[in-house]
Structure formats: C-alpha cells, structure tokens
Design a protein around this motif. Structure first.
Motif, PDB file in Angstrom:
ATOM      1  N   ALA A   1      94.135-125.032 -45.315  1.00 10.18           N
ATOM      2  CA  ALA A   1      94.608-126.394 -45.552  1.00 10.18           C
ATOM      3  C   ALA A   1      94.940-126.619 -47.030  1.00 10.18           C
ATOM      4  O   ALA A   1      95.946-127.271 -47.351  1.00 10.18           O
ATOM      5  CB  ALA A   1      93.562-127.405 -45.094  1.00 10.18           C
TER       6      ALA A   1
ATOM      7  N   ASN B   1      89.445-124.570 -44.359  1.00  9.57           N
ATOM      8  CA  ASN B   1      89.614-125.305 -45.613  1.00  9.57           C
ATOM      9  C   ASN B   1      90.588-124.609 -46.557  1.00  9.57           C
ATOM     10  O   ASN B   1      91.447-125.253 -47.179  1.00  9.57           O
ATOM     11  CB  ASN B   1      88.262-125.471 -46.304  1.00  9.57           C
ATOM     12  CG  ASN B   1      87.350-126.433 -45.574  1.00  9.57           C
ATOM     13  OD1 ASN B   1      87.798-127.250 -44.777  1.00  9.57           O
ATOM     14  ND2 ASN B   1      86.058-126.341 -45.824  1.00  9.57           N
TER      15      ASN B   1
ATOM     16  N   GLY C   1      98.409-120.253 -45.905  1.00  6.13           N
ATOM     17  CA  GLY C   1      98.618-121.698 -45.911  1.00  6.13           C
ATOM     18  C   GLY C   1      99.837-122.088 -46.723  1.00  6.13           C
ATOM     19  O   GLY C   1     100.585-123.008 -46.360  1.00  6.13           O
TER      20      GLY C   1
ATOM     21  N   TYR D   1      95.946-125.452 -35.932  1.00  5.08           N
ATOM     22  CA  TYR D   1      95.044-124.340 -36.248  1.00  5.08           C
ATOM     23  C   TYR D   1      94.087-124.156 -35.078  1.00  5.08           C
ATOM     24  O   TYR D   1      93.292-125.042 -34.756  1.00  5.08           O
ATOM     25  CB  TYR D   1      94.275-124.661 -37.518  1.00  5.08           C
ATOM     26  CG  TYR D   1      93.545-123.510 -38.171  1.00  5.08           C
ATOM     27  CD1 TYR D   1      94.075-122.889 -39.303  1.00  5.08           C
ATOM     28  CD2 TYR D   1      92.324-123.063 -37.687  1.00  5.08           C
ATOM     29  CE1 TYR D   1      93.392-121.853 -39.929  1.00  5.08           C
ATOM     30  CE2 TYR D   1      91.640-122.026 -38.307  1.00  5.08           C
ATOM     31  CZ  TYR D   1      92.183-121.422 -39.422  1.00  5.08           C
ATOM     32  OH  TYR D   1      91.501-120.403 -40.050  1.00  5.08           O
TER      33      TYR D   1
ATOM     34  N   GLY E   1      92.354-133.824 -45.429  1.00  3.51           N
ATOM     35  CA  GLY E   1      93.598-133.324 -44.872  1.00  3.51           C
ATOM     36  C   GLY E   1      93.420-132.471 -43.633  1.00  3.51           C
ATOM     37  O   GLY E   1      94.396-132.032 -43.023  1.00  3.51           O
ATOM     38  N   VAL E   2      92.166-132.222 -43.253  1.00  2.51           N
ATOM     39  CA  VAL E   2      91.855-131.497 -42.021  1.00  2.51           C
ATOM     40  C   VAL E   2      91.371-132.491 -40.980  1.00  2.51           C
ATOM     41  O   VAL E   2      90.524-133.340 -41.262  1.00  2.51           O
ATOM     42  CB  VAL E   2      90.776-130.419 -42.268  1.00  2.51           C
ATOM     43  CG1 VAL E   2      90.314-129.807 -40.943  1.00  2.51           C
ATOM     44  CG2 VAL E   2      91.293-129.341 -43.201  1.00  2.51           C
TER      45      VAL E   2
ATOM     46  N   ASN F   1      84.712-130.100 -43.856  1.00  2.00           N
ATOM     47  CA  ASN F   1      86.145-129.859 -43.985  1.00  2.00           C
ATOM     48  C   ASN F   1      86.681-130.591 -45.192  1.00  2.00           C
ATOM     49  O   ASN F   1      86.183-131.672 -45.563  1.00  2.00           O
ATOM     50  CB  ASN F   1      86.894-130.339 -42.742  1.00  2.00           C
ATOM     51  CG  ASN F   1      86.684-129.442 -41.534  1.00  2.00           C
ATOM     52  OD1 ASN F   1      86.487-129.925 -40.431  1.00  2.00           O
ATOM     53  ND2 ASN F   1      86.719-128.152 -41.739  1.00  2.00           N
TER      54      ASN F   1
ATOM     55  N   GLN G   1      98.505-127.723 -48.599  1.00  2.00           N
ATOM     56  CA  GLN G   1      98.633-128.909 -49.448  1.00  2.00           C
ATOM     57  C   GLN G   1      99.211-128.590 -50.816  1.00  2.00           C
ATOM     58  O   GLN G   1      99.802-129.470 -51.464  1.00  2.00           O
ATOM     59  CB  GLN G   1      97.270-129.577 -49.604  1.00  2.00           C
ATOM     60  CG  GLN G   1      96.719-130.168 -48.312  1.00  2.00           C
ATOM     61  CD  GLN G   1      95.244-130.495 -48.395  1.00  2.00           C
ATOM     62  OE1 GLN G   1      94.650-130.498 -49.479  1.00  2.00           O
ATOM     63  NE2 GLN G   1      94.628-130.753 -47.254  1.00  2.00           N
TER      64      GLN G   1
ATOM     65  N   VAL H   1      96.424-130.748 -41.259  1.00  2.00           N
ATOM     66  CA  VAL H   1      96.080-129.588 -40.449  1.00  2.00           C
ATOM     67  C   VAL H   1      95.179-130.053 -39.305  1.00  2.00           C
ATOM     68  O   VAL H   1      94.058-130.504 -39.529  1.00  2.00           O
ATOM     69  CB  VAL H   1      95.383-128.497 -41.285  1.00  2.00           C
ATOM     70  CG1 VAL H   1      94.929-127.349 -40.384  1.00  2.00           C
ATOM     71  CG2 VAL H   1      96.320-127.982 -42.370  1.00  2.00           C
TER      72      VAL H   1
END
Length: 434
Positions: free
Chosen positions: A206, A203, A170, A187, A430-431, A427, A210, A218
């Motif tokens: 991501a 996770n 990531g 993804y 940000g996902v 999650n 980040q 993501v």
C-alpha cells in the motif's frame, strides 16, 4: 528533510550470498545486514558428497509450476546443483503436507528414516512439530521457513525482508492505476493483522502504491488460509466485482488471482514466483524470493560444520533474516507489455535507495515518486511525514481502536526488524479490509 533524486534505469544488480562453514571462502559472497543473523564465510564442500541427503516438507505439490512451493523447490534444487549434489537421488520430499502437527511429525519421521541429514519445513504451521522433532533427532538439522523458533544447536528459522519487494510491486500497481484512471486496487491475503508476515506485506504494498498515487485505496480480501486455489480465485473476483479493482495484488500461494485478473481484463502483481507466464497479458511483476541464496548457505554449512550440534553456531545464530541488498528478495522482471510507462525507472530508483541503506519502507520518511515516461527517468522526493495506521490494531484476537494511530513520527527511524517480523498488527492508512 527533502531530497530530490533523479534516476535513470540501470541494469539489475548481481547479488549472491556465501554459505558458512569455516575455512576458505566459497565462490559466492555477500555481507550480512546489521542486526541480522546470517552465515560467515564457508569452506569448500567435501569432495565426497554422495551420501548427503536433503529432506523437504512441502505444503503443496513438488510439481507445481508457480507459487510458494514451486519457488522453494526451485531454490532447493538450484542450491543442491550449485553444490554438486544430485536432486534426483539426494533430495527427499514429502509434499502436500497440511499444517497439522501429526501430519508434519509423520513426514519428519519418514525423512529421518530415509537418512535425511537436514530437513527443511517451508510452512509456518510446521513449526511446533519441527521444534519437538529437533529434540528427538539431535543428529539431524532442522530448518524452518517463516517461523520464529530455534535452539542453540540443530534448529533454526529463516525469512527475509519481502516487504521491500512488495513496496516495489506496489509502485508498479500504483502507476498502472494512474494510467487507468482508477484508484481502487485489490489484494488477496491469506491473513492480515493475525500475522506480521501478511500485515507488513499489505502495508508495504500500500505504501508503494501511495508513493505514486496518493489517492489510491488498497482493498484487502482475507481468505484465512495460506493456500486454497478456489478461495484465492473467489476472493480476487469479489474484489473486482465489488470494488472495481483495476490491479490485484496477493499474498497467497497460487497464481489464481493473476488468472482472474487476466480473465477480467485488469492487471495484477503476483507473489513468490514470476507469474507472467501464467497471465502474460495481466501480470505486471511479483514480489519474489531467491530461496537458493539461503538454501545454498544452509546445505553447505550442514555438510561442513562437523555435526548437527554445530549448525546454529556456524550459521551465526538461529534466525536468518536478509533482504533486497543480499539478493534474497526482489521484484521479478517487469512485464513491459502491460506495465505503465516509466514503471521500470521508478522501481529501479526505489531499489537503489533501499539497496544503499539510505531509506527503508516503514520509516517516518515517505517517498513521492513521479516519472517521465518519455525520458525513462524517475524523480524521487523524500519527505518527512509520520507513518500513520488506519487507527485500528489486533489485540487478543479482536480489532480495537488504537490509542495513537501514529506509528513513526515524521523523520523517525524505521520500525525495527522484530516488529516487522512478529509484532506488526495494524494496517497503514489507505488500507481497507472487507
């Protein structure tokens, strides 16, 4: 808590793991992390190993050149060779076996009839058949990848902290997105919240993204199967067409998402094996398994434990679980041809933190990573911050709103192994799926 650590690139660590049995130690060794079950020191293998047979059930073909089955097959053959066994005559394989109870049962019967002393099943859906057959064939050892079942004698499961390697990939993806000025990362996932294995991987990836690009999103495209090359290809293309994704990560079996990335002049992070050969102008790095670490331990134990009924005891329990510090998982060699400047230094800095035990992915401490590409260094700032979900979780097959989206408070200890292995059904922020 705030700490600023500067790291220059270091050579990759050399890691190995001892197998178990009881007596004098073998040529390789490593420690077992707290709270995990692995093998004690092993005795030397018997001088005469010509009659020992290893059985394996594969979900894809044994001649695959990349991906999930390829990496398992490579690990088994390497482990056997290290132990003086001949894969050509002592490895029995039934491949292309679907996750179907009858198909798996028939494969086990075939291997048992051929004289297998230990049978490895590499796919999650093999678990029920292996559990039942371990009782039917108490003289044979059964070992199941990615599962959770086991008994006290001849049946165990094995998996590892692949999420640690996914975090590293990531970081590579996030730095590439910064270089490209594009905050959209894709993804391709076999599943998401349905399995902690897939959910934790998404996770971790991501969170790694980040750490270097906090504005990145993501986008997850779920295909609801572990291995279907056509669906993997379609899902990757859809992520590029719909969200203009500049990097494609994956948790699926083949290199198809990386090939699609190359065809669209974007980039990617693979899984299971190093996929740079398949997509040399697109592949950045992959979260990979060194399955031989486990297979060597398990096969040597099977040869020295004095009978199948002793296997689980000699392995130190029926659940093997190891990670980056044991050399069981890692990120593949970075493809410097396409990686963003400073990526290697950033990944090595994080690797040092995880390997030392100072930090882990799912804690209430986030990493802020900046790189100095010209100097070849990475600065890692550890900041107390809550681990936040996207606000939803899977319950009884339905995605529902969470009562509290905070998973770990600021500064809190990492989510425990049992949650990461079997209980993660949310999650992180940000996902986005779909």
């Amino acid at each position: 808590m705030k700490k600023l650590l500067a790291f220059v690139m270091a050579a990759a660590m050399t890691l190995s793991l001892a197998a178990c049995g009881g007596g004098s130690s073998s040529s390789a060794g490593t420690s077992t992390p707290a709270g995990t079950s692995s093998a004690p020191a092993a005795s030397s293998t018997p001088a005469d190993t010509a009659d020992f047979k290893v059985g394996a059930i594969y979900i894809n073909g044994q001649n695959d050149t990349a991906g999930y089955t390829f990496q398992h097959h490579s690990g088994i053959t390497k482990a056997m060779e290290n132990l003086g066994l001949d894969p050509a005559s002592q490895l029995l394989i039934v491949d292309n076996v679907a996750e179907d109870y009858t198909a798996v049962s028939n494969a086990i019967d075939t291997l048992a009839g051929q004289g297998a002393n230990i049978i490895f099943g590499i796919s999650f859906g093999y678990i029920d058949a292996m559990n039942d057959k371990a009782e039917e064939y108490p003289e044979i050892i059964f070992s199941h990848a990615t599962g959770y079942m086991g008994n006290d004698t001849n049946f165990n499961n094995y998996f590892g902290r692949i999420y640690q390697a996914r975090y590293l990939t990531g970081v590579a993806a996030g730095l590439k997105s910064l270089e490209m000025g594009n905050n959209s990362i894709g993804y391709v996932a076999a599943y998401n919240r349905e399995y902690a294995e897939t959910c934790s991987g998404i996770n971790a990836f991501a969170l790694g993204v980040q750490a270097v690009n906090p504005d990145a999103v993501v986008h997850v495209n779920k295909i609801s199967t572990w291995g279907d090359e056509n669906l993997e290809r379609q899902a990757a293309q859809a992520l590029i067409d719909t969200y203009d994704c500049c990097v494609i990560g994956q948790h699926c079996d083949s290199a198809q998402p990386q090939l699609v990335a190359a065809e669209n002049n974007v980039f990617g992070c693979g899984y299971n094996s190093d996929m740079t050969e398949q997509a040399p102008n697109a592949h950045l790095t992959a979260a990979i398994w060194h399955w031989d670490v486990y297979y060597q331990a398990a096969i040597e134990t099977a040869m020295t434990c004095g009978g199948a009924e002793n296997f689980v005891t000699e392995m130190g329990g029926n659940a093997y679980y190891a990670g980056l510090s044991e050399g069981f998982v890692d990120a593949s060699t970075l493809n410097e041809l396409v990686a963003a400047p400073g990526t290697a230094a950033a990944m090595e800095a994080v690797r040092e933190l995880i390997d030392s035990g100072e930090w882990d992915v799912f804690s209430g401490v986030k990493l802020n990573i900046t790189v100095d590409a010209e100097a070849g260094t990475a600065a890692v700032e550890q900041v107390d911050a809550p681990l936040m979900s996207d606000g939803y979780e899977l319950k009884d097959g339905e995605v529902v709103e969470m009562a509290n989206p905070e998973i770990v408070p600021a500064g809190g200890a990492s989510v425990t192994d049992d949650v990461i292995k079997s209980g993660m059904n949310y999650n992180v922020a940000g996902v986005m799926e779909g």
